[in-house]
Design a protein around this motif. Structure first.
Motif, mmCIF file in Angstrom:
data_model
loop_
_atom_site.group_PDB
_atom_site.id
_atom_site.type_symbol
_atom_site.label_atom_id
_atom_site.label_comp_id
_atom_site.label_asym_id
_atom_site.label_seq_id
_atom_site.Cartn_x
_atom_site.Cartn_y
_atom_site.Cartn_z
ATOM 1 N N GLY A 1 -21.335 -4.326 -86.353
ATOM 2 C CA GLY A 1 -21.553 -5.305 -85.056
ATOM 3 C C GLY A 1 -20.103 -6.015 -85.081
ATOM 4 N N SER A 2 -19.175 -6.450 -86.052
ATOM 5 C CA SER A 2 -18.114 -6.975 -86.081
ATOM 6 C C SER A 2 -17.475 -6.376 -84.647
ATOM 7 C CB SER A 2 -17.724 -7.975 -86.965
ATOM 8 O OG SER A 2 -18.347 -8.465 -87.828
ATOM 9 N N LEU A 3 -17.087 -5.205 -85.943
ATOM 10 C CA LEU A 3 -16.191 -4.201 -84.784
ATOM 11 C C LEU A 3 -16.552 -3.625 -83.021
ATOM 12 C CD1 LEU A 3 -16.059 -1.284 -87.122
ATOM 13 C CD2 LEU A 3 -14.301 -2.962 -87.030
ATOM 14 N N ILE A 4 -18.021 -4.265 -82.436
ATOM 15 C CA ILE A 4 -17.345 -3.864 -81.404
ATOM 16 C C ILE A 4 -17.926 -4.971 -80.666
ATOM 17 C CG2 ILE A 4 -18.966 -1.172 -81.300
ATOM 18 C CD1 ILE A 4 -21.890 -2.484 -81.126
ATOM 19 N N ASN A 5 -17.914 -6.049 -81.236
ATOM 20 C CA ASN A 5 -18.272 -7.860 -80.614
ATOM 21 C C ASN A 5 -20.307 -8.307 -80.347
ATOM 22 O OD1 ASN A 5 -17.176 -9.804 -80.259
ATOM 23 N ND2 ASN A 5 -16.579 -9.203 -78.010
ATOM 24 N N VAL A 6 -20.787 -7.721 -81.162
ATOM 25 C CA VAL A 6 -21.837 -8.393 -80.750
ATOM 26 C C VAL A 6 -22.413 -9.324 -81.510
ATOM 27 C CG1 VAL A 6 -24.141 -7.546 -82.361
ATOM 28 C CG2 VAL A 6 -22.663 -5.593 -80.715
ATOM 29 N N LYS A 7 -23.051 -9.740 -81.046
ATOM 30 C CA LYS A 7 -23.319 -11.310 -80.861
ATOM 31 C C LYS A 7 -24.392 -11.798 -80.790
ATOM 32 C CE LYS A 7 -18.571 -13.096 -80.758
ATOM 33 N NZ LYS A 7 -18.386 -12.529 -82.135
ATOM 34 N N PRO A 8 -25.535 -11.665 -81.795
ATOM 35 C CA PRO A 8 -26.661 -11.732 -82.091
ATOM 36 C C PRO A 8 -27.475 -12.969 -81.512
ATOM 37 C CG PRO A 8 -25.911 -12.644 -84.612
ATOM 38 C CD PRO A 8 -25.322 -12.286 -83.383
ATOM 39 N N ILE A 9 -28.692 -13.435 -80.963
ATOM 40 C CA ILE A 9 -29.617 -14.014 -80.560
ATOM 41 C C ILE A 9 -30.874 -14.308 -82.036
ATOM 42 C CG2 ILE A 9 -30.930 -15.523 -79.012
ATOM 43 C CD1 ILE A 9 -27.581 -15.087 -78.018
ATOM 44 N N LEU A 10 -30.781 -15.259 -82.427
ATOM 45 C CA LEU A 10 -31.641 -15.703 -83.576
ATOM 46 C C LEU A 10 -33.146 -16.837 -83.178
ATOM 47 C CD1 LEU A 10 -28.512 -14.788 -85.113
ATOM 48 C CD2 LEU A 10 -30.678 -14.176 -86.460
ATOM 49 N N HIS A 11 -34.161 -16.893 -83.041
ATOM 50 C CA HIS A 11 -34.561 -18.107 -83.352
ATOM 51 C C HIS A 11 -35.688 -17.988 -85.000
ATOM 52 C CE1 HIS A 11 -39.082 -16.299 -82.315
ATOM 53 N NE2 HIS A 11 -38.500 -15.176 -83.430
ATOM 54 N N ASN B 1 -29.690 -8.396 -79.599
ATOM 55 C CA ASN B 1 -27.897 -8.818 -79.338
ATOM 56 C C ASN B 1 -26.995 -8.864 -78.021
ATOM 57 O OD1 ASN B 1 -27.432 -8.307 -82.818
ATOM 58 N ND2 ASN B 1 -28.584 -6.335 -82.182
ATOM 59 N N VAL B 2 -25.924 -9.864 -77.985
ATOM 60 C CA VAL B 2 -25.497 -8.635 -76.781
ATOM 61 C C VAL B 2 -24.263 -9.041 -77.271
ATOM 62 C CG1 VAL B 2 -26.739 -10.343 -75.245
ATOM 63 C CG2 VAL B 2 -25.273 -11.721 -76.620
ATOM 64 N N ARG B 3 -23.032 -8.437 -75.820
ATOM 65 C CA ARG B 3 -22.194 -8.163 -76.642
ATOM 66 C C ARG B 3 -21.319 -9.235 -75.974
ATOM 67 N NH1 ARG B 3 -20.848 -2.709 -76.169
ATOM 68 N NH2 ARG B 3 -18.615 -3.207 -76.571
ATOM 69 N N GLY B 4 -20.500 -10.292 -76.402
ATOM 70 C CA GLY B 4 -19.022 -11.347 -75.903
ATOM 71 C C GLY B 4 -20.182 -12.650 -76.149
ATOM 72 N N ARG B 5 -18.883 -13.351 -77.064
ATOM 73 C CA ARG B 5 -19.384 -14.983 -77.226
ATOM 74 C C ARG B 5 -20.365 -15.565 -75.084
ATOM 75 N NH1 ARG B 5 -20.789 -18.745 -80.902
ATOM 76 N NH2 ARG B 5 -19.545 -20.642 -80.509
ATOM 77 N N PHE C 1 -30.936 -19.651 -81.453
ATOM 78 C CA PHE C 1 -29.394 -19.895 -81.540
ATOM 79 C C PHE C 1 -28.267 -18.837 -81.583
ATOM 80 C CE2 PHE C 1 -31.395 -19.464 -85.732
ATOM 81 C CZ PHE C 1 -30.543 -18.635 -86.004
ATOM 82 N N THR C 2 -26.919 -18.551 -82.393
ATOM 83 C CA THR C 2 -26.416 -17.263 -82.346
ATOM 84 C C THR C 2 -24.928 -17.702 -83.027
ATOM 85 O OG1 THR C 2 -25.079 -15.807 -80.595
ATOM 86 C CG2 THR C 2 -24.949 -17.990 -80.343
ATOM 87 N N VAL C 3 -24.371 -16.758 -83.953
ATOM 88 C CA VAL C 3 -23.513 -16.996 -84.436
ATOM 89 C C VAL C 3 -22.571 -16.227 -83.650
ATOM 90 C CG1 VAL C 3 -25.034 -17.117 -86.420
ATOM 91 C CG2 VAL C 3 -23.720 -15.018 -86.165
ATOM 92 N N ASP C 4 -21.066 -17.197 -84.335
ATOM 93 C CA ASP C 4 -19.747 -15.998 -84.306
ATOM 94 C C ASP C 4 -19.666 -14.737 -84.800
ATOM 95 O OD1 ASP C 4 -17.713 -15.616 -82.445
ATOM 96 O OD2 ASP C 4 -16.506 -17.182 -83.638
ATOM 97 N N ASP C 5 -20.113 -15.569 -86.392
ATOM 98 C CA ASP C 5 -19.244 -14.298 -87.477
ATOM 99 C C ASP C 5 -20.183 -13.602 -88.428
ATOM 100 O OD1 ASP C 5 -18.046 -12.883 -89.360
ATOM 101 O OD2 ASP C 5 -16.672 -14.211 -90.379
ATOM 102 N N LEU C 6 -20.692 -12.627 -88.094
ATOM 103 C CA LEU C 6 -21.560 -11.955 -88.396
ATOM 104 C C LEU C 6 -22.061 -11.905 -89.974
ATOM 105 C CD1 LEU C 6 -22.251 -8.799 -85.947
ATOM 106 C CD2 LEU C 6 -23.917 -10.322 -86.050
ATOM 107 N N HIS C 7 -20.955 -12.050 -90.969
ATOM 108 C CA HIS C 7 -20.566 -11.803 -92.436
ATOM 109 C C HIS C 7 -20.974 -12.657 -93.018
ATOM 110 C CE1 HIS C 7 -18.282 -7.691 -92.191
ATOM 111 N NE2 HIS C 7 -17.617 -8.959 -91.280
ATOM 112 N N HIS C 8 -21.132 -13.531 -92.076
ATOM 113 C CA HIS C 8 -22.198 -14.853 -92.956
ATOM 114 C C HIS C 8 -23.862 -14.836 -92.902
ATOM 115 C CE1 HIS C 8 -18.739 -17.510 -93.172
ATOM 116 N NE2 HIS C 8 -19.036 -17.260 -91.653
ATOM 117 N N LEU C 9 -23.964 -14.547 -92.294
ATOM 118 C CA LEU C 9 -25.770 -13.594 -92.469
ATOM 119 C C LEU C 9 -25.397 -12.429 -92.922
ATOM 120 C CD1 LEU C 9 -26.952 -14.252 -87.963
ATOM 121 C CD2 LEU C 9 -27.559 -15.483 -89.892
#
Length: 293
Positions: free
Chosen positions: A188-198, A210-214, A166-174
């Motif tokens: 991460g939020s500043l550079i638009n990083v989207k984490p991939i987790l499992h 981590n990847v850049r962009g949704r 899964f991925t999340v849109d807002d790192l602050h919830h994690l």
């Protein structure tokens, strides 16, 4: 004389994220987990509309969560036992909630008090529609005439082949849930990083990369799935996708999977409030059977 096999019923938690129509169609009984906003507790008889829940989070109103209540679990199990059922309970991953432990304790106490009662609690080591997919497998096996013991054996043997990515849109919830540091969330939020987790073999949420962009994040989910379903192509007649009020992205993910992997059937539903409280709006999660988690 051959003893007639006792009828059994499948139970699970609200964190399975299965649609209410599915729950009702297959006569699944559900133990509620709870969430609260502004000292009002929801999750059982009182619930927010799911879009209202996510809108509250978007506006900065952060919920808290609570596990299954032992008295509620006892009442549900006891009522089912009094109706003559054995009970197969598929529980939310134990490292993510105390609900599995509650169910195990209640089941043990009831079986000691009433030796005729049979309750088997499975620690799914799954979350959201991962737990839901495991429930679905049990439902299909029951429908095919498998016994409770046969289903229990299959679930224990195969639950670590149920992949969650899964991925999340807002790192602050994690960050609020302690999954990442405050500094990581801000940068991460500043550079638009989207984490991939499992969810790993211990049933815990673990970052993969981590990847850049949704859009790249959604593509990465399919890339990972493509690797993990090798050898399990025939086990994925249906794939489950849950989302934090972002149906368009969930449908886009399903269309990519259909195009790249040829899978036609999907069950798509919301991430329920108890899990959504920690993952936040914009979460996209993908669940399927694979060669490893």
């Amino acid at each position: 004389m051959v003893n007639k096999m006792k009828e059994f019923i499948i139970t699970t938690d609200t964190t399975c994220d299965l649609p209410i129509e599915y729950i009702e169609e297959h006569n699944i009984k559900v133990l509620p987990l709870y969430y609260s906003f502004d000292n009002t507790v929801y999750g059982d008889k009182i619930n927010l509309d799911i879009k209202e829940f996510y809108d509250k989070m978007r506006s900065g109103n952060m919920p808290t969560t609570m596990a299954v209540n032992p008295d509620t679990a006892r009442n549900i199990f006891l009522n089912l036992a009094n109706e003559g059922y054995d009970i197969l309970h598929i529980a939310f991953s134990s490292p993510l909630s105390g609900s599995c432990s509650v169910a195990e304790t209640v089941a043990r106490d009831l079986m000691e008090e009433r030796p005729g009662i049979k309750i088997k609690v499975i620690d799914s080591l799954c979350a959201s529609l991962g737990e839901g997919l495991l429930v679905h497998k049990a439902v299909m096996m029951k429908k095919a005439g498998k016994s409770m013991d046969e289903i229990v054996s299959w679930l224990e043997d195969n639950k670590l082949n149920l992949c969650h990515i899964f991925t999340v849109d807002d790192l602050h919830h994690l960050r609020r849930g302690g999954r990442i540091s405050k500094t990581t969330a801000i940068i991460g939020s500043l550079i638009n990083v989207k984490p991939i987790l499992h969810v790993n073999n211990e049933g815990r949420l673990v970052p993969l990369n981590n990847v850049r962009g949704r859009k790249k994040a959604l593509i990465s989910l399919v890339d990972l799935m493509e690797k993990r379903i090798e050898g399990f192509e025939n086990e994925n007649d249906i794939v489950f996708i849950s989302h934090g009020d972002c149906l368009e992205d969930a449908n886009y993910l399903a269309s990519m999977i259909k195009q790249r992997l040829g899978i036609e059937n999907f069950l798509i539903n919301y991430v329920s409030p108890t899990i959504g409280s920690h993952s936040g709006p914009g979460t996209i999660a993908l669940f399927f059977m694979g060669n490893s988690r």
